[in-house]
Design an enzyme around this catalytic site. Sequence first.
Site, PDB file in Angstrom:
ATOM      1  N   ARG A 102      -5.437  12.200  -6.715  1.00  0.00           N
ATOM      2  CA  ARG A 102      -6.756  11.612  -6.473  1.00  0.00           C
ATOM      3  C   ARG A 102      -7.826  12.712  -6.529  1.00  0.00           C
ATOM      4  O   ARG A 102      -8.918  12.501  -7.076  1.00  0.00           O
ATOM      5  CB  ARG A 102      -6.746  10.952  -5.097  1.00  0.00           C
ATOM      6  CG  ARG A 102      -7.985  10.161  -4.777  1.00  0.00           C
ATOM      7  CD  ARG A 102      -7.782   9.561  -3.402  1.00  0.00           C
ATOM      8  NE  ARG A 102      -8.926   8.823  -2.942  1.00  0.00           N
ATOM      9  CZ  ARG A 102     -10.011   9.393  -2.451  1.00  0.00           C
ATOM     10  NH1 ARG A 102     -10.113  10.701  -2.378  1.00  0.00           N
ATOM     11  NH2 ARG A 102     -11.011   8.634  -2.037  1.00  0.00           N
ATOM     12  N   ASP A 113      -6.656  -2.185  -7.648  1.00  0.00           N
ATOM     13  CA  ASP A 113      -7.240  -2.796  -6.456  1.00  0.00           C
ATOM     14  C   ASP A 113      -7.551  -4.256  -6.748  1.00  0.00           C
ATOM     15  O   ASP A 113      -7.741  -4.625  -7.915  1.00  0.00           O
ATOM     16  CB  ASP A 113      -8.520  -2.071  -6.025  1.00  0.00           C
ATOM     17  CG  ASP A 113      -8.815  -2.333  -4.559  1.00  0.00           C
ATOM     18  OD1 ASP A 113      -8.324  -1.577  -3.708  1.00  0.00           O
ATOM     19  OD2 ASP A 113      -9.516  -3.324  -4.253  1.00  0.00           O
ATOM     20  N   TYR A 165     -15.604 -10.898  -0.625  1.00  0.00           N
ATOM     21  CA  TYR A 165     -16.210  -9.621  -1.032  1.00  0.00           C
ATOM     22  C   TYR A 165     -17.415  -9.833  -1.946  1.00  0.00           C
ATOM     23  O   TYR A 165     -18.387  -9.091  -1.887  1.00  0.00           O
ATOM     24  CB  TYR A 165     -15.180  -8.734  -1.738  1.00  0.00           C
ATOM     25  CG  TYR A 165     -14.258  -8.032  -0.760  1.00  0.00           C
ATOM     26  CD1 TYR A 165     -14.723  -6.954  -0.002  1.00  0.00           C
ATOM     27  CD2 TYR A 165     -12.949  -8.443  -0.576  1.00  0.00           C
ATOM     28  CE1 TYR A 165     -13.898  -6.309   0.901  1.00  0.00           C
ATOM     29  CE2 TYR A 165     -12.115  -7.798   0.329  1.00  0.00           C
ATOM     30  CZ  TYR A 165     -12.592  -6.741   1.063  1.00  0.00           C
ATOM     31  OH  TYR A 165     -11.788  -6.108   1.962  1.00  0.00           O
ATOM     32  N   ARG A 172       0.801  -1.217   0.000  1.00  0.00           N
ATOM     33  CA  ARG A 172       0.000   0.000   0.000  1.00  0.00           C
ATOM     34  C   ARG A 172       0.837   1.272   0.000  1.00  0.00           C
ATOM     35  O   ARG A 172       0.421   2.313   0.507  1.00  0.00           O
ATOM     36  CB  ARG A 172      -0.968   0.030   1.207  1.00  0.00           C
ATOM     37  CG  ARG A 172      -1.969  -1.105   1.222  1.00  0.00           C
ATOM     38  CD  ARG A 172      -2.854  -1.052  -0.014  1.00  0.00           C
ATOM     39  NE  ARG A 172      -4.049  -1.843   0.155  1.00  0.00           N
ATOM     40  CZ  ARG A 172      -5.217  -1.373   0.600  1.00  0.00           C
ATOM     41  NH1 ARG A 172      -5.347  -0.122   0.894  1.00  0.00           N
ATOM     42  NH2 ARG A 172      -6.253  -2.177   0.706  1.00  0.00           N
ATOM     43  N   ARG A 194      -2.613   6.778   0.236  1.00  0.00           N
ATOM     44  CA  ARG A 194      -2.960   7.989   0.965  1.00  0.00           C
ATOM     45  C   ARG A 194      -1.917   8.556   1.900  1.00  0.00           C
ATOM     46  O   ARG A 194      -2.088   9.645   2.416  1.00  0.00           O
ATOM     47  CB  ARG A 194      -4.258   7.744   1.743  1.00  0.00           C
ATOM     48  CG  ARG A 194      -5.425   7.595   0.812  1.00  0.00           C
ATOM     49  CD  ARG A 194      -6.630   7.123   1.539  1.00  0.00           C
ATOM     50  NE  ARG A 194      -6.379   5.824   2.134  1.00  0.00           N
ATOM     51  CZ  ARG A 194      -7.278   5.150   2.828  1.00  0.00           C
ATOM     52  NH1 ARG A 194      -8.461   5.673   3.032  1.00  0.00           N
ATOM     53  NH2 ARG A 194      -6.993   3.965   3.330  1.00  0.00           N
TER      54      ARG A 194
HETATM   55  O1  CP3 Z   1      -0.113  -1.448  -2.617  1.00  0.00           O
HETATM   56  C1  CP3 Z   1      -0.258  -0.465  -3.358  1.00  0.00           C
HETATM   57  O2  CP3 Z   1       0.239   0.632  -3.103  1.00  0.00           O
HETATM   58  C2  CP3 Z   1      -1.007  -0.667  -4.671  1.00  0.00           C
HETATM   59  C3  CP3 Z   1      -2.393  -0.392  -4.643  1.00  0.00           C
HETATM   60  C4  CP3 Z   1      -3.372  -1.258  -3.857  1.00  0.00           C
HETATM   61  C5  CP3 Z   1      -4.623  -0.743  -3.443  1.00  0.00           C
HETATM   62  N1  CP3 Z   1      -5.352  -1.762  -2.936  1.00  0.00           N
HETATM   63  C6  CP3 Z   1      -5.049   0.660  -3.602  1.00  0.00           C
HETATM   64  C7  CP3 Z   1      -6.112   1.193  -2.744  1.00  0.00           C
HETATM   65  C8  CP3 Z   1      -3.345  -2.607  -3.495  1.00  0.00           C
HETATM   66  C9  CP3 Z   1      -2.230  -3.634  -3.640  1.00  0.00           C
HETATM   67  C10 CP3 Z   1      -4.614  -2.911  -2.920  1.00  0.00           C
HETATM   68  C11 CP3 Z   1      -4.992  -4.261  -2.479  1.00  0.00           C
HETATM   69  C12 CP3 Z   1      -6.221  -4.466  -1.705  1.00  0.00           C
HETATM   70  N2  CP3 Z   1      -7.428  -3.831  -1.844  1.00  0.00           N
HETATM   71  C13 CP3 Z   1      -6.369  -5.455  -0.710  1.00  0.00           C
HETATM   72  C14 CP3 Z   1      -5.303  -6.452  -0.327  1.00  0.00           C
HETATM   73  C15 CP3 Z   1      -4.255  -5.864   0.536  1.00  0.00           C
HETATM   74  C16 CP3 Z   1      -4.686  -5.672   1.972  1.00  0.00           C
HETATM   75  O3  CP3 Z   1      -4.627  -4.524   2.410  1.00  0.00           O
HETATM   76  O4  CP3 Z   1      -5.014  -6.660   2.636  1.00  0.00           O
HETATM   77  C17 CP3 Z   1      -7.678  -5.360  -0.207  1.00  0.00           C
HETATM   78  C18 CP3 Z   1      -8.288  -6.206   0.886  1.00  0.00           C
HETATM   79  C19 CP3 Z   1      -8.343  -4.338  -0.947  1.00  0.00           C
HETATM   80  C20 CP3 Z   1      -9.757  -3.893  -0.838  1.00  0.00           C
HETATM   81  C21 CP3 Z   1      -9.839  -2.463  -0.453  1.00  0.00           C
HETATM   82  N3  CP3 Z   1      -9.512  -1.395  -1.264  1.00  0.00           N
HETATM   83  C22 CP3 Z   1     -10.281  -1.933   0.790  1.00  0.00           C
HETATM   84  C23 CP3 Z   1     -10.717  -2.769   1.978  1.00  0.00           C
HETATM   85  C24 CP3 Z   1     -10.214  -0.532   0.696  1.00  0.00           C
HETATM   86  C25 CP3 Z   1     -10.661   0.479   1.719  1.00  0.00           C
HETATM   87  C26 CP3 Z   1      -9.775   0.554   2.893  1.00  0.00           C
HETATM   88  C27 CP3 Z   1      -8.414   1.082   2.559  1.00  0.00           C
HETATM   89  O5  CP3 Z   1      -7.445   0.340   2.748  1.00  0.00           O
HETATM   90  O6  CP3 Z   1      -8.299   2.225   2.104  1.00  0.00           O
HETATM   91  C28 CP3 Z   1      -9.685  -0.218  -0.577  1.00  0.00           C
HETATM   92  C29 CP3 Z   1      -9.397   1.139  -1.103  1.00  0.00           C
HETATM   93  C30 CP3 Z   1      -8.054   1.427  -1.638  1.00  0.00           C
HETATM   94  N4  CP3 Z   1      -7.300   0.572  -2.398  1.00  0.00           N
HETATM   95  C31 CP3 Z   1      -7.346   2.647  -1.478  1.00  0.00           C
HETATM   96  C32 CP3 Z   1      -6.135   2.503  -2.161  1.00  0.00           C
HETATM   97  C33 CP3 Z   1      -5.056   3.535  -2.326  1.00  0.00           C
HETATM   98  C34 CP3 Z   1      -7.852   3.870  -0.725  1.00  0.00           C
HETATM   99  C35 CP3 Z   1      -8.818   4.609  -1.600  1.00  0.00           C
HETATM  100  C36 CP3 Z   1      -8.679   6.073  -1.451  1.00  0.00           C
HETATM  101  O7  CP3 Z   1      -7.822   6.671  -2.109  1.00  0.00           O
HETATM  102  O8  CP3 Z   1      -9.479   6.597  -0.692  1.00  0.00           O
END
Ligand code: CP3
Length: 341
Positions: free
Chosen positions: A39, A76, A153, A26, A30
């Site tokens: 964003r 994602d 999901y 991640r 953010r």
């Molecule tokens: O790792 C990276 O930097 C690459 C981008 C990436 C995102 N999501 C961007 C994202 C990756 C590898 C993911 C994977 C992901 N997404 C997982 C597996 C990794 C983990 O954390 O266990 C899961 C379960 C998700 C599903 C998901 N996406 C959730 C639960 C959420 C909301 C909570 C959160 O972590 O923000 C997201 C949103 C998301 N995915 C954001 C980002 C940058 C935040 C969105 C925003 O900009 O507001």
Amino acid sequence: MEIKNDLFLRAARGEKTERTPVWLMRQAGRILKEYREVREKAGNFITLAKTPELAAEVTIQPVDILGVDAAIIFSDILVIPEAMGLPYEMVEAKGPVFPKVIETKDDILKLVLADPEDQLSYVLEAIDIVKKELAGRVPLIGFAGAPFTIFCYMIEGKGSKTFSKAKKMMFQHPELAHLLLDKITENTILYLKAQIKHGADLVQIFDSWAGILSPQQYRDFSLPYLKKIVDAIDEAPKTIFAKGAFFAREEIGKLNCDVVGLDWNMDISESRKLIPNKTLQGNMDPCVLYSDFSKIVSETKTMLKEFGSTKHIANLGHGVYPDTNPDSVRCFIDTVKSYSH
Ligand code: CP3
């Protein structure tokens, strides 16, 4: 194209490296104000992810700003259910929500086998741009969710502490659960192969909800599908990260993957014994980054020492939390980069 800093890939293959490579799950997100600006420009997360130029820009930001040894494509794990026919929304301060979920056999039968070059072309175009702009500075990681985590999901429609609705299907209608897991697996294989074809140098599979299963449930509902994926892909090295699945480390370690991700509940030397031949990735508690710099340095060094000088890729034990100070992340990265074993 030749990759100039290939520490990450060499470590993934188990080769000896001058120092331990480091990146953060991640990292493209953010914690960086530069990310929040892009964003803002895009309007929302999904538009950002679907605009290849902007997705490429935020993918490269952590390479420039934090100095990590690998980039991970900005996307994602939920793009797969969307490509199969279940679109998601990203609700501010809440997370992903699926307006439509899987309830019946008919719902599963209606899901499609997506052509990544069609339904997921925006991710592949972003990879094309990133590869061009990185120009071999560091490797690029592609990724997908593990079938079990995606299944959660698709049934639940949103995050959950227990995913009991998803587990209910596993107990009441195991044949339907397997039908859906199979479909997700087929889509995931095509998607990861396409990412590699477009230039992903390694692919990581995130089994974020692995920890809600018992060892036997994991054997029945997650491992066989992970196995199918890693056996189908031999074009690039593969990482499996199953958060919370300390009980399945040994079995995951026997799969046809190159790297196993650890979270901070998993003891390092015990994990080495259970997974003797593979590179391990992780595993500092992301909350350590809330400490002062001297504590971050000492905790990072303790972790590096315990993993040893080879077969380790430094990372956190889960994604970096959004309210983490980027200077603390930099402190972690710089400590890894200057450490000599
Ligand atoms: O790792 C990276 O930097 C690459 C981008 C990436 C995102 N999501 C961007 C994202 C990756 C590898 C993911 C994977 C992901 N997404 C997982 C597996 C990794 C983990 O954390 O266990 C899961 C379960 C998700 C599903 C998901 N996406 C959730 C639960 C959420 C909301 C909570 C959160 O972590 O923000 C997201 C949103 C998301 N995915 C954001 C980002 C940058 C935040 C969105 C925003 O900009 O507001």
